[in-house]
Design a protein around this motif. Structure first.
Motif, PDB file in Angstrom:
ATOM      1  N   CYS A   1       0.824  -1.214   0.000  1.00 15.75           N
ATOM      2  CA  CYS A   1       0.000   0.000   0.000  1.00 15.75           C
ATOM      3  C   CYS A   1       0.858   1.263   0.000  1.00 15.75           C
ATOM      4  CB  CYS A   1      -0.895   0.007   1.228  1.00 15.75           C
ATOM      5  SG  CYS A   1      -1.917  -1.437   1.396  1.00 15.75           S
ATOM      6  N   ARG A   2       2.115   1.148  -0.352  1.00 16.31           N
ATOM      7  CA  ARG A   2       3.022   2.284  -0.219  1.00 16.31           C
ATOM      8  C   ARG A   2       2.659   3.446  -1.129  1.00 16.31           C
ATOM      9  NH1 ARG A   2       5.748  -1.637  -3.098  1.00 16.31           N
ATOM     10  NH2 ARG A   2       6.648  -0.993  -5.093  1.00 16.31           N
ATOM     11  N   TRP A   3       1.848   3.213  -2.140  1.00 15.34           N
ATOM     12  CA  TRP A   3       1.496   4.282  -3.069  1.00 15.34           C
ATOM     13  C   TRP A   3       0.317   5.117  -2.580  1.00 15.34           C
ATOM     14  CZ3 TRP A   3       5.128   5.625  -6.059  1.00 15.34           C
ATOM     15  CH2 TRP A   3       6.049   4.682  -6.485  1.00 15.34           C
ATOM     16  N   LEU A   4      -0.248   4.764  -1.422  1.00 16.62           N
ATOM     17  CA  LEU A   4      -1.373   5.548  -0.907  1.00 16.62           C
ATOM     18  C   LEU A   4      -0.961   6.978  -0.546  1.00 16.62           C
ATOM     19  CD1 LEU A   4      -3.378   3.053   1.305  1.00 16.62           C
ATOM     20  CD2 LEU A   4      -4.051   4.069  -0.855  1.00 16.62           C
ATOM     21  N   LEU A   5       0.189   7.132   0.094  1.00 11.81           N
ATOM     22  CA  LEU A   5       0.621   8.472   0.491  1.00 11.81           C
ATOM     23  C   LEU A   5       0.933   9.362  -0.715  1.00 11.81           C
ATOM     24  CD1 LEU A   5       2.726   7.718   3.685  1.00 11.81           C
ATOM     25  CD2 LEU A   5       0.497   8.797   3.534  1.00 11.81           C
ATOM     26  N   PRO A   6       1.700   8.886  -1.721  1.00  7.71           N
ATOM     27  CA  PRO A   6       1.864   9.732  -2.907  1.00  7.71           C
ATOM     28  C   PRO A   6       0.548  10.008  -3.632  1.00  7.71           C
ATOM     29  CG  PRO A   6       3.582   8.076  -2.853  1.00  7.71           C
ATOM     30  CD  PRO A   6       2.599   7.729  -1.761  1.00  7.71           C
ATOM     31  N   LEU A   7      -0.363   9.043  -3.601  1.00  6.11           N
ATOM     32  CA  LEU A   7      -1.675   9.253  -4.221  1.00  6.11           C
ATOM     33  C   LEU A   7      -2.442  10.361  -3.499  1.00  6.11           C
ATOM     34  CD1 LEU A   7      -3.713   8.204  -6.351  1.00  6.11           C
ATOM     35  CD2 LEU A   7      -4.605   6.713  -4.571  1.00  6.11           C
ATOM     36  N   LEU A   8      -2.377  10.373  -2.169  1.00  2.00           N
ATOM     37  CA  LEU A   8      -3.031  11.442  -1.408  1.00  2.00           C
ATOM     38  C   LEU A   8      -2.386  12.802  -1.678  1.00  2.00           C
ATOM     39  CD1 LEU A   8      -3.680   9.666   2.008  1.00  2.00           C
ATOM     40  CD2 LEU A   8      -5.392  10.460   0.370  1.00  2.00           C
ATOM     41  N   LEU A   9      -1.060  12.806  -1.839  1.00  2.00           N
ATOM     42  CA  LEU A   9      -0.396  14.064  -2.188  1.00  2.00           C
ATOM     43  C   LEU A   9      -0.832  14.532  -3.567  1.00  2.00           C
ATOM     44  CD1 LEU A   9       3.265  13.662  -0.869  1.00  2.00           C
ATOM     45  CD2 LEU A   9       1.375  14.958   0.126  1.00  2.00           C
ATOM     46  N   GLY A  10      -1.002  13.590  -4.493  1.00  2.00           N
ATOM     47  CA  GLY A  10      -1.506  13.951  -5.817  1.00  2.00           C
ATOM     48  C   GLY A  10      -2.902  14.535  -5.744  1.00  2.00           C
ATOM     49  N   LEU A  11      -3.731  13.969  -4.874  1.00  2.00           N
ATOM     50  CA  LEU A  11      -5.084  14.504  -4.656  1.00  2.00           C
ATOM     51  C   LEU A  11      -5.012  15.920  -4.092  1.00  2.00           C
ATOM     52  CD1 LEU A  11      -8.146  13.905  -4.663  1.00  2.00           C
ATOM     53  CD2 LEU A  11      -7.853  13.050  -2.337  1.00  2.00           C
ATOM     54  N   ALA A  12      -4.087  16.162  -3.163  1.00  2.00           N
ATOM     55  CA  ALA A  12      -3.914  17.506  -2.601  1.00  2.00           C
ATOM     56  C   ALA A  12      -3.466  18.489  -3.683  1.00  2.00           C
ATOM     57  CB  ALA A  12      -2.907  17.478  -1.451  1.00  2.00           C
ATOM     58  N   ILE A  13      -2.627  18.027  -4.615  1.00  2.00           N
ATOM     59  CA  ILE A  13      -2.189  18.889  -5.719  1.00  2.00           C
ATOM     60  C   ILE A  13      -3.378  19.252  -6.600  1.00  2.00           C
ATOM     61  CG2 ILE A  13      -0.857  18.899  -7.871  1.00  2.00           C
ATOM     62  CD1 ILE A  13       1.327  17.367  -6.357  1.00  2.00           C
ATOM     63  N   ILE A  14      -4.227  18.276  -6.913  1.00  2.54           N
ATOM     64  CA  ILE A  14      -5.397  18.543  -7.755  1.00  2.54           C
ATOM     65  C   ILE A  14      -6.309  19.558  -7.074  1.00  2.54           C
ATOM     66  CG2 ILE A  14      -7.505  17.514  -8.684  1.00  2.54           C
ATOM     67  CD1 ILE A  14      -5.802  14.953  -9.162  1.00  2.54           C
ATOM     68  N   MET A  15      -6.541  19.383  -5.769  1.00  4.39           N
ATOM     69  CA  MET A  15      -7.381  20.340  -5.050  1.00  4.39           C
ATOM     70  C   MET A  15      -6.722  21.715  -4.993  1.00  4.39           C
ATOM     71  SD  MET A  15      -9.195  18.113  -2.043  1.00  4.39           S
ATOM     72  CE  MET A  15      -7.735  17.328  -1.397  1.00  4.39           C
ATOM     73  N   GLY A  16      -5.399  21.750  -4.892  1.00  2.00           N
ATOM     74  CA  GLY A  16      -4.682  23.025  -4.905  1.00  2.00           C
ATOM     75  C   GLY A  16      -4.804  23.728  -6.249  1.00  2.00           C
ATOM     76  N   ILE A  17      -4.750  22.976  -7.346  1.00  2.00           N
ATOM     77  CA  ILE A  17      -4.918  23.566  -8.681  1.00  2.00           C
ATOM     78  C   ILE A  17      -6.323  24.158  -8.819  1.00  2.00           C
ATOM     79  CG2 ILE A  17      -5.110  23.011 -11.145  1.00  2.00           C
ATOM     80  CD1 ILE A  17      -2.832  20.973 -10.694  1.00  2.00           C
TER      81      ILE A  17
END
Length: 196
Positions: free
Chosen positions: A11-27
């Protein structure tokens, strides 16, 4: 039979995936025109991080003024934008950190520290904006801080959660890397008489 333990390496990709979600919300927050909007008809006021627009009740065209003419407008935009840029850097570092086989946990903790810096910058921008906007910009009718402003806060909340996880992940190093044996728990002694 239940196997206990953290299967985090899968499940190690969950944290980068959440950061990607934060980037999308930031955009969405950076590009959205819904930082402040009229609450009900007639819709005569709307604002983004960059500009404030008004119109008359019967008018179809918006009259906009840049918030970059105000010191607080530049400060709010700059702090949120700096936080966003550091967030993108943290996302790239997280992808690199979780891509290599030998995970460097001190490196992961450093990403967590940077994420706290991101959260601080974003919170400063998100607090400056409504306080100074309501002081300096004349508001028409009933207004509310709307969806784009909410996406800015949602991005910040996700960043804070990820920061805690990145900082705490080294405490679970053995579980993440699979270096410990799983513990097996049985539901009743009758089902496993050989344990007595």
């Amino acid at each position: 039979m239940v196997v206990c333990g953290l299967a985090c390496w899968r499940c190690r990709w969950l944290l980068p995936l959440l950061l990607g979600l934060a980037i999308i919300m930031g955009i969405i927050a950076l590009a959205g025109r819904g930082w402040l909007e009229s609450e009900s008809e007639p819709y005569v006021q709307q604002a983004s991080l960059w500009e404030s627009c008004t119109r008359g009740e019967g008018d179809l065209n918006w009259s906009c003024e840049s918030l970059m003419d105000y010191g607080w407008g530049r400060a709010a935009a700059a702090t949120y934008l700096v936080g966003f840029v550091i967030l993108v850097i943290c996302f790239a570092l997280a992808v690199i950190a979780f891509s290599i086989e030998i995970l460097r946990f001190n490196f992961v903790r450093g990403i967590g520290g940077l994420l706290f810096v991101v959260a601080a910058f974003q919170i400063i921008g998100l607090v400056i904006y409504p306080v100074k906007f309501t002081e300096d910009i004349p508001l028409t009718g009933d207004n509310m801080f709307s969806w784009a402003y909410g996406f800015g806060w949602a991005s910040t909340v996700v960043v804070i959660g990820c920061a805690f996880f990145f900082c705490c992940l080294p405490n679970w190093e053995d579980e993440v890397l699979g270096n410990i044996k799983p513990t097996y728990y049985y539901s009743s002694p009758e089902r496993a008489p050989y344990l007595n």
